[in-house]
Design an enzyme around this catalytic site. Structure first.
Site, PDB file in Angstrom:
ATOM      1  N   TYR A  90      29.649  44.937  93.154  1.00  0.00           N
ATOM      2  CA  TYR A  90      29.007  45.079  91.843  1.00  0.00           C
ATOM      3  C   TYR A  90      29.389  46.405  91.189  1.00  0.00           C
ATOM      4  O   TYR A  90      29.805  46.450  90.028  1.00  0.00           O
ATOM      5  CB  TYR A  90      27.494  44.982  92.005  1.00  0.00           C
ATOM      6  N   SER A 132      26.101  49.105  83.753  1.00  0.00           N
ATOM      7  CA  SER A 132      24.984  49.463  84.634  1.00  0.00           C
ATOM      8  C   SER A 132      25.103  50.942  84.974  1.00  0.00           C
ATOM      9  O   SER A 132      26.183  51.536  84.860  1.00  0.00           O
ATOM     10  CB  SER A 132      25.046  48.628  85.915  1.00  0.00           C
TER      11      SER A 132
END
Length: 320
Positions: A204, A191
């Site tokens: 995350y 990401s």
């Protein structure tokens, strides 16, 4: 209709290029452009019958990746926890791409990737169906929404187990097969938050940062084994990732973020992943200019980045 619009846009760009730079510049650029197209088609042809394992293949980006690589004639192994959804994806692949040459029925592998100690035998048996594994796409993951101070450590552990340790464990199961056949490609779907950390995404972002480091290290250590490693850093993708995200107390977030709602279509990101595999890119960031600029700012002007994130955290906290 969409393909026609893309073709028209392509010719408009060529015409604009011609008006700006004239024939001496436009012609060599066209030659180079069409050469790249031919090279890409040749590489796509070479993908036929390659064995591709995709995790998180029951929905979202994983499902889009399955369609993209199956359309290239690859032999697909679909991995996820939900067997019923995997069967649906399998049937969709077969019914949607009936005209694709040299297609093979996808293999369905229901598997909980967080059960690290018990997945080796199942993964090995799935690989042995075709006798090899050419490409592993580590796509499965879970997101997070919450404040650091109010997040249970159990949630941090679960996020890290799903997004980091499961990818590492699966890669270590697959790597011996690739080393034996002296070829292979492992793709990690990370990401933008693997490069920059933003407020209320601590668990995350931490898991994606760890993933980035593992791929960079492994790529360096195995540089002479003919095994390629690609880390992909997408921005927001319009999937159910935020809906299924965990909160600080371990409950499901259950909301579609505005940024996620306005994110890239999974099919577009899947095509970008395919191109990165064809080009054997080490890292690719699929994100708008602002996200790429933030990465540059974090690298070159960290103090400015920290100030921007503080402002963002304060604004988000007020809007809760």
């Amino acid at each position: 209709m969409k393909r026609q619009e893309e073709t028209l846009m392509g010719w408009n760009i060529i015409w604009l290029f011609f008006k700006l730079f004239g024939l001496p510049i436009t012609f060599p650029w066209l030659v180079y452009h069409f050469y790249n197209i031919m090279q890409q088609r040749r590489k796509i042809t070479a993908l036929r019958s390659k064995v591709v394992m995709i995790t998180g293949a029951s929905s979202g980006l994983g499902e889009a990746l399955a369609h993209t690589f199956y359309r290239c004639g690859c032999r697909i192994i679909l991995v996820a926890r939900r067997e019923e959804e995997l069967e649906r994806v399998k049937n969709d692949l077969i019914n949607t791409h009936q005209t694709v040459p040299i297609t093979h029925p996808p293999i369905v592998l229901p598997l909980d990737l967080t059960d690290i100690n018990n997945m080796k035998d199942e993964v090995s048996k799935a690989i042995m169906v075709h006798g090899r594994i050419d490409i592993l796409i580590n796509n499965a993951g879970i997101s997070f929404r919450g404040e650091v101070i109010n997040t249970n450590v159990d949630v941090d552990i679960k996020i890290m187990l799903t997004n980091y340790f499961s990818q590492v464990a699966l890669s270590k199961i697959v790597l011996p097969f690739m080393m034996e056949q002296q070829s292979g490609h492992i793709v990690g779907i990370s990401s933008v938050q693997g490069r920059i950390a933003i407020p209320f995404r601590s668990a995350y972002a931490a898991s994606k940062h760890a993933l980035q480091a593992w791929y960079d290290t492994t790529r360096a250590e195995l540089f002479d084994k003919n095994i390629k490693f690609t880390i992909v850093n997408p921005g927001y993708i319009k999937t159910s990732l935020s809906l299924n995200a965990l909160t600080g107390n371990g409950k499901i977030y259950g909301l579609m973020d505005k940024a996620t709602e306005n994110g890239y279509q999974p099919g577009y990101v899947a095509e970008c992943v395919l191109k990165s595999v064809l080009k054997q890119e080490k890292e690719v960031t699929i994100a708008p200019f602002t996200s790429k600029a933030a990465i540059v700012i974090r690298t070159l002007f960290p103090s400015l980045f920290f100030w921007i994130m503080q402002k963002r955290a304060r604004k988000l906290a007020k809007n809760k």
